[in-house]
Design a protein around this motif. Sequence first.
Motif, PDB file in Angstrom:
ATOM      1  N   HIS A  48     -39.688  25.872 -75.605  1.00 25.24           N
ATOM      2  CA  HIS A  48     -40.996  25.313 -75.268  1.00 25.24           C
ATOM      3  C   HIS A  48     -41.002  24.484 -73.987  1.00 25.24           C
ATOM      4  N   ASP A  49     -39.892  23.833 -73.681  1.00 27.74           N
ATOM      5  CA  ASP A  49     -39.819  22.927 -72.529  1.00 27.74           C
ATOM      6  C   ASP A  49     -39.200  23.655 -71.340  1.00 27.74           C
ATOM      7  N   ILE A  50     -39.976  23.756 -70.251  1.00 27.43           N
ATOM      8  CA  ILE A  50     -39.608  24.605 -69.125  1.00 27.43           C
ATOM      9  C   ILE A  50     -39.518  23.775 -67.849  1.00 27.43           C
ATOM     10  N   LEU A  51     -38.514  24.069 -67.037  1.00 27.79           N
ATOM     11  CA  LEU A  51     -38.385  23.504 -65.697  1.00 27.79           C
ATOM     12  C   LEU A  51     -38.425  24.636 -64.696  1.00 27.79           C
ATOM     13  N   GLU A  52     -39.321  24.522 -63.701  1.00 32.03           N
ATOM     14  CA  GLU A  52     -39.333  25.497 -62.612  1.00 32.03           C
ATOM     15  C   GLU A  52     -38.739  24.872 -61.360  1.00 32.03           C
ATOM     16  N   LEU A  53     -37.805  25.566 -60.745  1.00 29.87           N
ATOM     17  CA  LEU A  53     -37.215  25.136 -59.484  1.00 29.87           C
ATOM     18  C   LEU A  53     -37.844  25.917 -58.341  1.00 29.87           C
ATOM     19  N   GLY A  54     -38.268  25.211 -57.300  1.00 32.91           N
ATOM     20  CA  GLY A  54     -38.875  25.872 -56.162  1.00 32.91           C
ATOM     21  C   GLY A  54     -40.193  26.523 -56.541  1.00 32.91           C
ATOM     22  N   CYS A  55     -41.158  25.731 -56.959  1.00 28.94           N
ATOM     23  CA  CYS A  55     -42.397  26.279 -57.523  1.00 28.94           C
ATOM     24  C   CYS A  55     -43.356  26.798 -56.460  1.00 28.94           C
ATOM     25  N   GLY A  56     -43.088  26.564 -55.175  1.00 29.11           N
ATOM     26  CA  GLY A  56     -43.952  27.103 -54.137  1.00 29.11           C
ATOM     27  C   GLY A  56     -45.386  26.633 -54.289  1.00 29.11           C
ATOM     28  N   LEU A  57     -46.310  27.574 -54.337  1.00 31.13           N
ATOM     29  CA  LEU A  57     -47.737  27.257 -54.430  1.00 31.13           C
ATOM     30  C   LEU A  57     -48.170  26.847 -55.827  1.00 31.13           C
ATOM     31  N   GLY A  58     -47.293  26.964 -56.808  1.00 31.77           N
ATOM     32  CA  GLY A  58     -47.593  26.492 -58.148  1.00 31.77           C
ATOM     33  C   GLY A  58     -48.293  27.486 -59.049  1.00 31.77           C
ATOM     34  N   ASP A  59     -48.390  28.742 -58.639  1.00 31.21           N
ATOM     35  CA  ASP A  59     -49.100  29.735 -59.440  1.00 31.21           C
ATOM     36  C   ASP A  59     -48.406  30.003 -60.776  1.00 31.21           C
ATOM     37  N   LEU A  60     -47.097  30.228 -60.735  1.00 32.38           N
ATOM     38  CA  LEU A  60     -46.371  30.489 -61.972  1.00 32.38           C
ATOM     39  C   LEU A  60     -46.350  29.255 -62.860  1.00 32.38           C
ATOM     40  N   LEU A  61     -46.207  28.091 -62.263  1.00 34.82           N
ATOM     41  CA  LEU A  61     -46.228  26.851 -63.040  1.00 34.82           C
ATOM     42  C   LEU A  61     -47.540  26.736 -63.812  1.00 34.82           C
ATOM     43  N   ALA A  62     -48.658  27.028 -63.160  1.00 35.25           N
ATOM     44  CA  ALA A  62     -49.951  26.995 -63.846  1.00 35.25           C
ATOM     45  C   ALA A  62     -50.025  28.050 -64.939  1.00 35.25           C
ATOM     46  N   ASP A  63     -49.452  29.230 -64.689  1.00 32.52           N
ATOM     47  CA  ASP A  63     -49.410  30.268 -65.729  1.00 32.52           C
ATOM     48  C   ASP A  63     -48.694  29.763 -66.979  1.00 32.52           C
ATOM     49  N   THR A  87     -52.963  23.404 -56.834  1.00 32.60           N
ATOM     50  CA  THR A  87     -53.154  24.537 -57.736  1.00 32.60           C
ATOM     51  C   THR A  87     -53.374  24.071 -59.174  1.00 32.60           C
ATOM     52  N   LEU A  88     -52.561  23.107 -59.620  1.00 31.11           N
ATOM     53  CA  LEU A  88     -52.728  22.589 -60.978  1.00 31.11           C
ATOM     54  C   LEU A  88     -54.106  21.950 -61.145  1.00 31.11           C
ATOM     55  N   GLN A  89     -54.537  21.219 -60.150  1.00 29.17           N
ATOM     56  CA  GLN A  89     -55.846  20.574 -60.236  1.00 29.17           C
ATOM     57  C   GLN A  89     -56.972  21.604 -60.220  1.00 29.17           C
ATOM     58  N   ARG A  90     -56.858  22.612 -59.371  1.00 29.41           N
ATOM     59  CA  ARG A  90     -57.910  23.629 -59.273  1.00 29.41           C
ATOM     60  C   ARG A  90     -58.036  24.432 -60.571  1.00 29.41           C
ATOM     61  N   ARG A  91     -56.900  24.722 -61.198  1.00 30.09           N
ATOM     62  CA  ARG A  91     -56.915  25.520 -62.428  1.00 30.09           C
ATOM     63  C   ARG A  91     -56.973  24.653 -63.682  1.00 30.09           C
ATOM     64  N   HIS A  92     -57.036  23.337 -63.507  1.00 33.62           N
ATOM     65  CA  HIS A  92     -57.092  22.401 -64.631  1.00 33.62           C
ATOM     66  C   HIS A  92     -55.946  22.670 -65.618  1.00 33.62           C
ATOM     67  N   ALA A  93     -54.750  22.903 -65.046  1.00 34.31           N
ATOM     68  CA  ALA A  93     -53.592  23.282 -65.856  1.00 34.31           C
ATOM     69  C   ALA A  93     -52.746  22.092 -66.277  1.00 34.31           C
ATOM     70  N   GLY A  94     -52.780  20.986 -65.534  1.00 30.07           N
ATOM     71  CA  GLY A  94     -51.951  19.836 -65.852  1.00 30.07           C
ATOM     72  C   GLY A  94     -52.012  18.813 -64.744  1.00 30.07           C
ATOM     73  N   PRO A  95     -51.482  17.629 -64.969  1.00 27.02           N
ATOM     74  CA  PRO A  95     -51.523  16.571 -63.954  1.00 27.02           C
ATOM     75  C   PRO A  95     -50.621  16.888 -62.764  1.00 27.02           C
ATOM     76  N   ALA A  96     -51.051  16.417 -61.603  1.00 26.78           N
ATOM     77  CA  ALA A  96     -50.296  16.658 -60.372  1.00 26.78           C
ATOM     78  C   ALA A  96     -48.898  16.054 -60.438  1.00 26.78           C
ATOM     79  N   SER A  97     -48.722  14.994 -61.218  1.00 29.40           N
ATOM     80  CA  SER A  97     -47.435  14.301 -61.287  1.00 29.40           C
ATOM     81  C   SER A  97     -46.330  15.167 -61.893  1.00 29.40           C
TER      82      SER A  97
END
Length: 248
Positions: A48-63, A87-97
């Motif tokens: 359940h707990d995921i770390l992304e390295l090198g998230c770039g534009l944040g698309d996968l992170l939001a997914d 990207t997170l803010q635009r997609r309302h996926a999670g806090p920027a922090s």
Amino acid sequence: MLMTPNLRKLLFETLYKNRYLYRFASTVPFAGNWRTWQKLVLSRIHGHDILELGCGLGDLLADLLEAGYMCRAVEHSPEMVAAARATLQRRHAGPASWVIQGSAQSLPFSANSFDTVVSTFPSEYIYDPDTIAEIERVLRPGGRLIIIEGARLQPVGYLQPLLLLIHLLVYGPRSLSGARSRPKQSGTTTTIVDDEAFTTEELPGMPFGGLIPLEQSGLRRRSQRVYSRRWQVFITLGEKPDATDNNH
């Protein structure tokens, strides 16, 4: 004329400093398949707990966040950190922090914090033993590292042969090396996603991923090739033994 390593490095550094160039470079030269390739991660997530390295534009992170996972991301480039937070803010996926500027060689998390670490199309940091040692440290026993190291288009249609020539000029012959070796497959599955069928092969001994020092940090290696009529992707998995494995 092939691009020199120094010129290639300068090109990528320029891309990492401009979100619009990065978007263009990860879309048009790959015939719009980049996001499809990123999403191959989703079916391979462990826990359940995921770390992304090198998230770039944040698309996968939001997914990942939209799929219900608890995620954090570490990105070295301040420009990409800003883009991923947007990207997170635009997609309302999670806090920027939840997007942290930092180094893969010194992760700001305690040991055994994550079930899965993800890295899609990483730069040279993924070949650094310090990076893999840090990944092993933050992974929980039984955890998994998923690396989409590379992909290539198949020479079909009118556009993709031209794009393949561009890939050869930019990345060199190594960009085509994974397609030339077809070791005996140990397992094959076919899946349909977004009306496109693709096949996954478990392939021991594939040449790709060999420079990633997984075994040096005690991670067990698995290699997969995923392909469709139009493309193929090379995935390296590193699995951390759990307590049961250590007792044997």
